[in-house]
Design a protein around this motif. Sequence first.
Motif, mmCIF file in Angstrom:
data_model
loop_
_atom_site.group_PDB
_atom_site.id
_atom_site.type_symbol
_atom_site.label_atom_id
_atom_site.label_comp_id
_atom_site.label_asym_id
_atom_site.label_seq_id
_atom_site.Cartn_x
_atom_site.Cartn_y
_atom_site.Cartn_z
ATOM 1 N N THR A 134 -4.336 -31.233 -24.603
ATOM 2 C CA THR A 134 -4.137 -29.783 -24.619
ATOM 3 C C THR A 134 -5.362 -29.148 -23.949
ATOM 4 O OG1 THR A 134 -4.995 -29.777 -26.897
ATOM 5 C CG2 THR A 134 -2.610 -29.782 -26.623
ATOM 6 N N ILE A 135 -5.908 -28.118 -24.525
ATOM 7 C CA ILE A 135 -7.072 -27.465 -23.939
ATOM 8 C C ILE A 135 -7.982 -26.986 -25.064
ATOM 9 C CG2 ILE A 135 -6.051 -25.159 -23.809
ATOM 10 C CD1 ILE A 135 -8.223 -26.813 -21.076
ATOM 11 N N ASP A 136 -9.286 -27.107 -24.848
ATOM 12 C CA ASP A 136 -10.255 -26.671 -25.849
ATOM 13 C C ASP A 136 -10.479 -25.166 -25.763
ATOM 14 O OD1 ASP A 136 -10.629 -29.303 -26.640
ATOM 15 O OD2 ASP A 136 -12.196 -29.635 -25.142
ATOM 16 N N THR A 137 -11.098 -24.655 -26.813
ATOM 17 C CA THR A 137 -11.464 -23.243 -26.833
ATOM 18 C C THR A 137 -12.974 -23.094 -26.689
ATOM 19 O OG1 THR A 137 -11.587 -23.312 -29.253
ATOM 20 C CG2 THR A 137 -9.511 -22.590 -28.270
ATOM 21 N N LYS A 180 -13.678 -30.657 -15.225
ATOM 22 C CA LYS A 180 -14.761 -31.516 -15.701
ATOM 23 C C LYS A 180 -14.271 -32.794 -16.374
ATOM 24 C CE LYS A 180 -18.223 -27.904 -16.509
ATOM 25 N NZ LYS A 180 -19.050 -27.240 -17.544
ATOM 26 N N ARG A 181 -13.162 -32.717 -17.096
ATOM 27 C CA ARG A 181 -12.773 -33.843 -17.927
ATOM 28 C C ARG A 181 -11.366 -34.351 -17.659
ATOM 29 N NH1 ARG A 181 -10.372 -34.187 -22.981
ATOM 30 N NH2 ARG A 181 -10.377 -31.935 -23.208
ATOM 31 N N ILE A 182 -10.378 -33.448 -17.656
ATOM 32 C CA ILE A 182 -8.990 -33.895 -17.619
ATOM 33 C C ILE A 182 -8.653 -34.605 -16.309
ATOM 34 C CG2 ILE A 182 -6.590 -33.114 -17.616
ATOM 35 C CD1 ILE A 182 -7.363 -30.982 -19.634
ATOM 36 N N LEU A 183 -8.874 -33.945 -15.178
ATOM 37 C CA LEU A 183 -8.507 -34.562 -13.898
ATOM 38 C C LEU A 183 -9.315 -35.820 -13.588
ATOM 39 C CD1 LEU A 183 -7.739 -31.438 -11.705
ATOM 40 C CD2 LEU A 183 -6.157 -33.264 -12.333
ATOM 41 N N TYR A 220 -9.172 -41.749 -12.823
ATOM 42 C CA TYR A 220 -9.750 -43.059 -13.118
ATOM 43 C C TYR A 220 -8.720 -43.978 -13.781
ATOM 44 C CZ TYR A 220 -12.701 -46.696 -15.066
ATOM 45 O OH TYR A 220 -13.233 -47.918 -15.391
ATOM 46 N N LYS A 221 -8.068 -43.474 -14.827
ATOM 47 C CA LYS A 221 -7.097 -44.307 -15.541
ATOM 48 C C LYS A 221 -5.895 -44.628 -14.660
ATOM 49 C CE LYS A 221 -8.539 -42.615 -20.064
ATOM 50 N NZ LYS A 221 -8.185 -41.873 -21.288
ATOM 51 N N GLY A 222 -5.510 -43.699 -13.817
ATOM 52 C CA GLY A 222 -4.395 -43.962 -12.901
ATOM 53 C C GLY A 222 -4.699 -45.080 -11.937
ATOM 54 N N HIS A 223 -5.936 -45.130 -11.425
ATOM 55 C CA HIS A 223 -6.321 -46.214 -10.516
ATOM 56 C C HIS A 223 -6.365 -47.557 -11.237
ATOM 57 C CE1 HIS A 223 -6.984 -44.297 -6.690
ATOM 58 N NE2 HIS A 223 -7.753 -43.362 -7.224
ATOM 59 N N LYS A 262 -2.624 -24.708 -14.666
ATOM 60 C CA LYS A 262 -4.019 -24.748 -14.229
ATOM 61 C C LYS A 262 -4.290 -25.962 -13.346
ATOM 62 C CE LYS A 262 -5.721 -21.087 -16.274
ATOM 63 N NZ LYS A 262 -6.344 -19.962 -15.529
ATOM 64 N N ILE A 263 -3.715 -27.106 -13.702
ATOM 65 C CA ILE A 263 -3.902 -28.325 -12.906
ATOM 66 C C ILE A 263 -3.292 -28.147 -11.523
ATOM 67 C CG2 ILE A 263 -3.158 -30.728 -12.673
ATOM 68 C CD1 ILE A 263 -3.566 -31.034 -15.670
#
Length: 303
Positions: free
Chosen positions: A153-156, A193-196, A201-204, A227-228
């Motif tokens: 999800t997304i942080d606040t 910063k984090r999600i993409l 990395y995990k996709g590769h 947003k992505i």
Amino acid sequence: MALKIVEFFGYEPYRPEAAPFAANKQCPFTNGDCIKPNHGACSVKLVNTGSIICCPNRLYADEYRALSEVGYEVFGAGTELITASEARLRKVQGTLTEKQAVLFGKRWGGELPLPRPPRADGGKAGSYYVDWIVAKIDKNGELLEFTALEVQTIDTTGNYSDQAQAYFASEPFPGMGGRGFSDASMNWENVNKRILPQLIYKGHVLRRESKCSKGLFFICPHSVYEKIMNRLGNHLHSYPIGNGTITFRSYGLGYVDPITHQRPLEFDSQFTTTIDQVATAFTSPMNLPPQDVYAAAIAAALR
């Protein structure tokens, strides 16, 4: 910015149905401990937005329906998700039918730790985790193929504990001149910063798995999906699901059901592309501001 809690322990704030979950710090969607027990927020809203899911457990409503839907998508309708212990028992009983897929993840037998590459300094590399693995098995309990799922999800940002404490105490929360908002916002920068970076990395890693035939799935709120896509420029090519792909599946919330007094989780979009497409768009963004925008800002400030 200003933020308001839309769902407090699964319900609109002050609903009596939320009281036992709030008292016991329990999640109504997983029947386990709340992972955000200090404020119990499942979804929130900003002044100018609709509801935004902010807790991953909110995406597990209807007995993990979002995960079952991926199982149906990649392994066929009627695919039954079971635990590893159930798979072992059915193997002994001879009751596996090739319609089962083993689900590895929290509360389903644990996440699978995957080793990181060796560190250059010789230190311990540690492990990383994919949230969920859905592994299709044959009648003998042997692995046929699998896919991986990330749920985020997304942080606040900022603080809305004053709002939460008012809800815990069943007291009014005026906030922002009586509109009920706290001084908080959404941490959209986490997309960059984090999600993409994690997804790339995990996709590769997964594309090197010969039996990861359906790639990586990313389940997220619709606001995060938007947003992505905006960050990646909205110019990605669509591909059929396969090894080396990433499939984005987004969900939103419907209107409050008058019977359950909860908002239904609603699937709203899916898009599949390749990890290479995402990586290229992330490192070479197309939605840049006009050329010399900083020079213009400096010149304006000096006038």
